[in-house]
Design a protein around this motif. Structure first.
Motif, short mmCIF file in Angstrom:
data_model
loop_
_atom_site.label_atom_id
_atom_site.label_comp_id
_atom_site.label_asym_id
_atom_site.label_seq_id
_atom_site.Cartn_x
_atom_site.Cartn_y
_atom_site.Cartn_z
N UNK A 66 0.84 -1.20 0.00
CA UNK A 66 0.00 0.00 0.00
C UNK A 66 0.88 1.26 0.00
N UNK A 67 1.96 1.21 0.78
CA UNK A 67 2.89 2.35 0.85
C UNK A 67 3.53 2.60 -0.50
N UNK A 93 -0.51 -6.68 -6.65
CA UNK A 93 -1.14 -5.36 -6.54
C UNK A 93 -0.21 -4.23 -6.99
N UNK A 94 1.09 -4.36 -6.73
CA UNK A 94 2.03 -3.31 -7.14
C UNK A 94 2.37 -3.42 -8.62
N UNK A 99 1.67 -1.32 -14.34
CA UNK A 99 1.35 -1.51 -15.76
C UNK A 99 0.57 -0.33 -16.32
N UNK A 100 0.04 0.53 -15.43
CA UNK A 100 -0.66 1.73 -15.89
C UNK A 100 0.34 2.75 -16.45
N UNK A 107 6.44 -9.73 -13.08
CA UNK A 107 6.11 -9.96 -11.68
C UNK A 107 6.67 -11.31 -11.27
N UNK A 108 7.33 -11.39 -10.13
CA UNK A 108 7.96 -12.64 -9.72
C UNK A 108 7.58 -13.03 -8.30
#
Length: 244
Positions: A66-67, A93-94, A99-100, A107-108
């Motif tokens: 989230x941070x 989520x990150x 990707x935006x 992603x791994x």
């Protein structure tokens, strides 16, 4: 009771023994959750509470993610047009938020069960046909310190990456040295000015010292990004910018 009767009862008891496979400890009751970071809304499958097995921590969205996502949403220009690789992606989520802005995101994660939900979330994101995203998204298995897995990824991306990302990715102290082994190799193979953006959440003074010590010990420069220190989920977090 005769010996034969005892043996018979013993065999019957053995037949009634329940053998629990590792799948017994896995919670895969994923729920579709909505996350908002600035003007960006993401929907992802994840758990609301952890599985029994600590190695499945990637099924949750942790405070550090989230941070980092708040930082990314407020500093999108840092990612514009970049290629990025995320370590310990969990449910993604990150990486999916990136990707935006990025043109490519890898992603791994090291855990096969977590990789399953990570790939489902990539498919979910791609099927939504989000007009804000045109990045190439892929998932790869990567255990920190595993040179074969890392080389496999780098063979697919011989030009390297612009950014290495990580959020809340150190649970055990013995995971920190191989983490920085992998980070250093990615920075060495990365493009000019490649950097590791790490969202760090403090849970113990010993780990605070160890993360900084390992970065320096690997010949890396670690800098706290000004203005990013904050409290999230009652824990202190900060963004670090780590370079060669």
């Amino acid at each position: 009771m005769s010996v034969n009767e005892l043996l018979k009862d013993s065999n019957e008891d053995e037949d009634d023994t329940v053998c629990l496979g590792e799948s017994f400890f896995i919670n895969n009751n994923y729920e579709l959750a909505t996350f908002t970071f600035g003007s960006h809304v993401l929907q992802l499958l994840c758990l609301q509470s952890a599985s029994t097995d600590f190695d499945l921590t990637g099924q949750l969205v942790w405070p550090g993610a989230r941070l980092l996502n708040e930082y990314i949403s407020n500093n999108a220009e840092l990612l514009q047009g970049c290629s990025a690789i995320e370590l310990g992606s969990g449910v993604g989520v990150t990486g999916i938020l990136c990707s935006r802005f990025c043109r490519e995101v890898v992603l791994t994660d090291h855990n096969d069960e977590v990789l399953k939900i990570l790939k489902k979330n990539i498919e979910l994101h791609e099927s939504s046909e989000n007009p804000n995203s045109s990045a190439a998204l892929s998932a790869e298995k990567l255990e920190w310190g595993n040179s074969d897995q890392l080389n496999h990824i780098l063979q697919k991306h011989p030009e390297g990456f612009d950014l290495v990302l990580g959020a809340d990715i150190y649970i055990l102290q013995n995971s920190v040295p191989p983490l920085f082994d992998t980070v250093k190799q990615l920075l060495l193979q990365g493009k000019e000015r490649c950097r590791f953006i790490l969202a760090y959440v403090s849970r113990s003074k010993m780990m605070d010292v160890m993360v900084t010590k390992e970065a320096i010990g690997h010949g890396l420069q670690i800098r706290e990004v000004e203005g990013t220190r904050s409290v999230i989920s009652n824990l202190e977090g900060v963004i670090y910018d780590i370079t060669l």
